[in-house]
Design an enzyme around this catalytic site. Structure first.
Site, PDB file in Angstrom:
ATOM      1  N   CYS A   1       2.178   1.866  -0.149  1.00 39.91           N
ATOM      2  CA  CYS A   1       3.594   2.223  -0.194  1.00 39.91           C
ATOM      3  C   CYS A   1       4.184   2.386   1.204  1.00 39.91           C
ATOM      4  O   CYS A   1       5.297   1.919   1.474  1.00 39.91           O
ATOM      5  CB  CYS A   1       3.781   3.531  -0.958  1.00 39.91           C
ATOM      6  SG  CYS A   1       2.995   3.610  -2.571  1.00 39.91           S
ATOM      7  N   ASP A   2       3.462   3.063   2.092  1.00 46.18           N
ATOM      8  CA  ASP A   2       4.050   3.521   3.346  1.00 46.18           C
ATOM      9  C   ASP A   2       3.449   2.919   4.612  1.00 46.18           C
ATOM     10  O   ASP A   2       3.956   3.160   5.709  1.00 46.18           O
ATOM     11  CB  ASP A   2       3.931   5.050   3.434  1.00 46.18           C
ATOM     12  CG  ASP A   2       4.658   5.750   2.295  1.00 46.18           C
ATOM     13  OD1 ASP A   2       5.689   5.212   1.849  1.00 46.18           O
ATOM     14  OD2 ASP A   2       4.191   6.817   1.863  1.00 46.18           O
TER      15      ASP A   2
ATOM     16  N   CYS B   1      -0.335   7.159   0.036  1.00 48.05           N
ATOM     17  CA  CYS B   1      -0.310   5.772  -0.435  1.00 48.05           C
ATOM     18  C   CYS B   1      -0.076   4.818   0.729  1.00 48.05           C
ATOM     19  O   CYS B   1       1.064   4.651   1.185  1.00 48.05           O
ATOM     20  CB  CYS B   1       0.773   5.586  -1.498  1.00 48.05           C
ATOM     21  SG  CYS B   1       0.861   3.907  -2.155  1.00 48.05           S
TER      22      CYS B   1
END
Length: 323
Positions: free
Chosen positions: A140-141, A137
């Site tokens: 997300c990261d 992701c």
């Protein structure tokens, strides 16, 4: 001996969507039951640093966040059940789910929050280095790789979108694809080709993820799918972007789905094609796939479930008076 559990609102799945639905449902007096499934807490329980969930100034841990959500849901009256659903019956006036131990869960409404799992390559080092340089992701990261070298693996819309997103954080993004052409939409390919921060490695298959001396990702081992030549590409972060698989096997033939298995809902709502059955989170969302959007959809599902019950109960009272 098998037990039957009854509730006004049955929730299958215990990630951000399911637990948010539980919190709102419990506060509405629906005494929800959450059946947690194979992965209690959902995908956030295998996520380490979380920096984009509103309300927390510092980085928090995914498992801790889910523990707090569950504690809040229980505090306001939710019953958490450690079980895995193996069958559902959506044909009656109430909805019945059967657990693998034989217990049944009967709900006047049903919220499906079973989520989706990222597809992985299944090669050495992938799971061992998850959270240590390997992710599924970018949204997300990606923030953790500011100014670093990153790679994206895949050739569809998801991979191209992830690569484009990562250019917000990195000036050195490489897309690795095992074929000589992309499967993504033409407009995305045009944007990719026009972005000077992105390069593409064609006809390359990832054989393994390699760790450095510090235990973090160091490089990827590759094989050319045309010549068979082996090579390595050094990188700080690798994002596997080959799609997601929604956990909807239970509902095939019982609820409307798209061609990839995501549950279909009325646009802008969590309503499925069966009245009283609602879907929330990644099980019906193949676009955003964030904890905060899943939580918001869980809230919507609980509010709509409450309205559904109020309308149904009022109609029943009206019919009784008429007789």
């Amino acid at each position: 001996m098998a037990t039957n559990h009854k509730t006004r609102m049955l929730i299958i799945g215990s990630g951000p969507a399911g637990l948010s639905a539980a919190i709102y449902g419990a506060r509405a007096g629906l005494e929800p039951i959450v059946v947690q499934g194979l992965q209690p807490g959902g995908q956030l329980t295998i996520t380490t640093d979380v920096e984009n969930y509103p309300g927390f100034r510092e980085v928090i841990q995914g498992p801790w966040l889910m523990q707090e959500m569950q504690a809040q849901a229980e505090h306001v009256g939710t019953r958490m059940m450690w079980d895995t659903i193996t069958n559902v019956d959506l044909s009656g006036k109430t909805f019945v789910a059967t657990g693998d131990g034989g217990d049944t869960y009967e709900g006047d409404t049903l919220v499906i929050a079973t989520g989706a799992q990222a597809k992985w390559l299944g090669v050495p080092g992938e799971q061992e280095l998850s959270g240590k340089g390997v992710s599924a992701c970018a949204t997300c990261d990606g923030f953790f790789y500011r100014g670093k070298k990153v790679v994206v693996i895949g050739g569809g819309n998801t991979a191209v979108e992830e690569a484009l997103y990562l250019t917000n954080h990195s000036d050195d993004v490489t897309l690795i694809h095992r074929r000589d052409s992309l499967r993504s939409e033409k407009i995305l390919q045009d944007r990719l080709e026009a972005n000077p921060k992105i390069s593409v490695l064609w006809n390359k298959k990832v054989d393994s993820f390699l760790a450095g001396e510090n235990g973090e990702l160091r490089a990827l081992a590759l094989t050319d799918t045309v010549t068979g030549d082996a090579s390595e590409i050094e990188t700080d972060g690798a994002f596997v972007a080959i799609g997601h698989a929604p956990a909807t096997e239970l509902f095939k033939g019982k609820l409307a789905m798209d061609e990839t298995g995501y549950l279909l809902v009325t646009p802008g709502t969590p309503k499925t094609d069966v009245p009283g059955v609602f879907a929330a989170g990644d099980v019906c969302d193949h676009i955003y796939r964030q904890a905060i959007t899943a939580a918001g959809m869980g809230c919507q599902a609980a509010l709509d479930a409450e309205r559904y019950l109020a309308e149904r109960d009022f109609a029943g009272v009206t019919e009784t008076v008429q007789y």
